[in-house]
Motif scaffolding. Structure first.
Motif, PDB file in Angstrom:
ATOM      1  N   THR A  66      57.331  19.663 -46.080  1.00  0.00           N
ATOM      2  CA  THR A  66      56.391  18.807 -46.813  1.00  0.00           C
ATOM      3  C   THR A  66      55.718  19.577 -47.938  1.00  0.00           C
ATOM      4  O   THR A  66      55.596  19.090 -49.068  1.00  0.00           O
ATOM      5  N   GLY A  67      55.277  20.808 -47.659  1.00  0.00           N
ATOM      6  CA  GLY A  67      54.624  21.601 -48.687  1.00  0.00           C
ATOM      7  C   GLY A  67      55.552  21.973 -49.823  1.00  0.00           C
ATOM      8  O   GLY A  67      55.173  21.900 -50.998  1.00  0.00           O
ATOM      9  N   TYR A  94      50.606  18.334 -45.802  1.00  0.00           N
ATOM     10  CA  TYR A  94      51.076  19.616 -45.265  1.00  0.00           C
ATOM     11  C   TYR A  94      49.908  20.504 -44.858  1.00  0.00           C
ATOM     12  O   TYR A  94      49.869  21.052 -43.744  1.00  0.00           O
ATOM     13  N   GLY A  95      48.934  20.659 -45.749  1.00  0.00           N
ATOM     14  CA  GLY A  95      47.814  21.546 -45.464  1.00  0.00           C
ATOM     15  C   GLY A  95      46.986  21.085 -44.283  1.00  0.00           C
ATOM     16  O   GLY A  95      46.658  21.871 -43.391  1.00  0.00           O
ATOM     17  N   THR A 111      49.523  27.172 -51.260  1.00  0.00           N
ATOM     18  CA  THR A 111      49.778  25.767 -51.596  1.00  0.00           C
ATOM     19  C   THR A 111      48.492  25.021 -51.908  1.00  0.00           C
ATOM     20  O   THR A 111      48.488  24.093 -52.739  1.00  0.00           O
ATOM     21  N   ILE A 149      49.599  28.467 -46.127  1.00  0.00           N
ATOM     22  CA  ILE A 149      48.692  27.378 -46.499  1.00  0.00           C
ATOM     23  C   ILE A 149      47.908  27.707 -47.765  1.00  0.00           C
ATOM     24  O   ILE A 149      47.826  26.889 -48.686  1.00  0.00           O
ATOM     25  N   ILE A 189      57.509  23.568 -43.120  1.00  0.00           N
ATOM     26  CA  ILE A 189      57.112  23.784 -44.513  1.00  0.00           C
ATOM     27  C   ILE A 189      57.763  22.799 -45.471  1.00  0.00           C
ATOM     28  O   ILE A 189      57.510  22.853 -46.677  1.00  0.00           O
ATOM     29  N   CYS A 210      51.337  17.704 -50.478  1.00  0.00           N
ATOM     30  CA  CYS A 210      50.651  18.986 -50.249  1.00  0.00           C
ATOM     31  C   CYS A 210      49.424  18.822 -49.356  1.00  0.00           C
ATOM     32  O   CYS A 210      49.160  19.673 -48.501  1.00  0.00           O
TER      33      CYS A 210
END
Length: 435
Positions: free
Chosen positions: A305-306, A349-350, A245, A242, A303, A346
């Motif tokens: 999406t990131g 994702y986070g 990113t 995390i 992961i 991002c």
């Protein structure tokens, strides 16, 4: 069962505890307006950077420094607001932050008369926005999944925070630019909508109840693993997947807001402010557009999406370099839309990862750490301005794209080899059941 650790306020609204407090009440929608106000306060200044340079005679270095000092306020707002929201509840932190944000806007409105007030105005904007993000993100997530309903899973609930924030980003900059273009006293009147929005958000939030997780902690004695092991596992995942990113969440949009317009607006002939406002609307607007795509990517791999977001940011920075090299406003708009798509992926994702990893009684605290790292990306325009004294703008932007790709490779490598961590909420459920 869990025990109360926060102080009790007899005047506080009731906790979500009855079957009638169902998802149909949509309390998360009421709380969501505080995130809109946060995004609006951050971006209303971005669209006026050109006006501050032309009307007040501020240099590019000064305006980008004013843009970046917002981050210096964000850090204490996030790091103090998150733990305070976990101890005292979401509501008091939200209302304090809304008041701070409104005061900051008043200082910015006084900026044309006393330019020195722009500095504390931007700093307090960061403090208010940071506290709103820390408490508001956790509040929306918890109100989306009350104890007697399953309105949304951790991912969907977390994405709602990003949607509200993006809506504020998109509308705040555009509204400020349009007012500044045609209204009298533009650098005063452009800030009035935020004061109105803050009052409206406070009224909406006043009717949203406190969440149970803000007042409770889990007794750890019956968990299958020790709290130290759970914390180490979550901290490792945060650090490896995390944290790398997070700064890119706002690095891409910040370049679109604060750097690109000044590199390509030489031929706009009086329309620079409107153009900057359009960019500040397109960028987060693209983030809203990719939300359904983010959901499908997350279903394939944690992961995905990131990684996709980092790739989009790298492509957007390459397009930004092309736009800067050829002074092409249209290409800059395309770059902004791609950077906005990367931002949306991002941030989804986070927030999703944080919602899964963080135990309920630490949700605001861990969320604030994510936002702190994310908002470091707002320093990117200032760093780029300094580097352009040594290198050309296109080369600096290409260097930033390379860094984004390096981050992508690191997250992809570590993410495909990391074991799937048990969500903290699952451990909480086991604990409650054991009792």
């Amino acid at each position: 069962m869990s025990k109360h650790v926060a102080s009790t306020n007899l005047l506080a609204p009731p906790l979500i505890s009855s079957p009638t407090d169902s998802p149909t009440h949509r309390y998360w929608l009421r709380a969501g307006w505080v995130m809109v106000a946060s995004g609006w306060s951050a971006n209303q200044f971005s669209a006026l950077l050109g006006a501050y340079r032309s009307d007040l005679g501020l240099t590019t270095t000064t305006t980008t420094a004013l843009f970046a000092i917002y981050v210096l306020g964000m850090i204490p707002g996030l790091l103090l607001g998150g733990p305070l929201a976990d101890r005292r509840g979401r509501r008091p932190v939200v209302f304090f932050a809304l008041a701070t944000s409104a005061l900051a806007t008043c200082l910015l409105m006084a900026g044309p008369a006393v330019s020195a007030l722009l500095w504390p105005g931007r700093f307090l904007t960061g403090i208010g926005a940071g506290a709103l993000l820390a408490a508001g993100s956790a509040w929306i997530k918890e109100l989306s999944t009350p104890p007697h309903g399953t309105a949304a899973g951790p991912g969907a609930a977390a994405r709602r925070s990003g949607l509200f924030l993006s809506a504020g980003f998109a509308s705040g900059g555009l509204a400020a630019s349009l007012i500044a273009q045609w209204a009298p006293h533009p650098m005063v009147t452009a800030y009035i909508p935020h004061l109105i929005l803050s009052a409206f958000a406070a009224l909406c939030a006043a009717h949203a109840p406190e969440s149970t997780s803000a007042r409770n902690t889990v007794t750890p004695s019956a968990t299958t693993t020790s709290p130290e092991q759970d914390n180490l596992s979550s901290a490792s995942t945060f650090r490896r997947l995390i944290a790398p990113t997070a700064p890119w969440v706002f690095a891409g949009p910040a370049v679109a807001f604060a750097t690109l317009p000044g590199l390509v607006d030489s031929d706009l002939k009086g329309w620079e402010t409107v153009y900057a406002g359009v960019i500040t609307a397109i960028t987060p607007g693209a983030g809203l557009f990719v939300t359904p795509f983010a959901r499908r990517l997350a279903a394939r791999h944690r992961i995905a999406t990131g990684v996709s977001g980092l790739f989009a940011i790298a492509i957007g920075l390459v397009l930004a370099a092309v736009a800067a090299a050829n002074t092409q406003p249209v290409v800059a708009l395309a770059s902004a839309s791609v950077l906005g798509g990367g931002y949306g992926l991002c941030v989804a994702y986070g927030l999703t990862e944080v919602a899964v990893l963080a135990p309920p009684h630490q949700l605001a605290r861990v969320t604030s750490r994510f936002w702190t790292l994310a908002y470091l990306g707002f320093i990117a325009p200032y760093v780029i301005t300094l580097l352009t004294k040594l290198f050309t703008p296109p080369s600096v932007l290409l260097g930033a794209a390379t860094l984004a790709l390096v981050t992508l490779g690191s997250v992809a490598y570590l993410g495909t080899r990391a074991p799937t961590a048990e969500p903290a909420c699952a451990a909480t459920t086991k604990t409650a059941g054991a009792h």
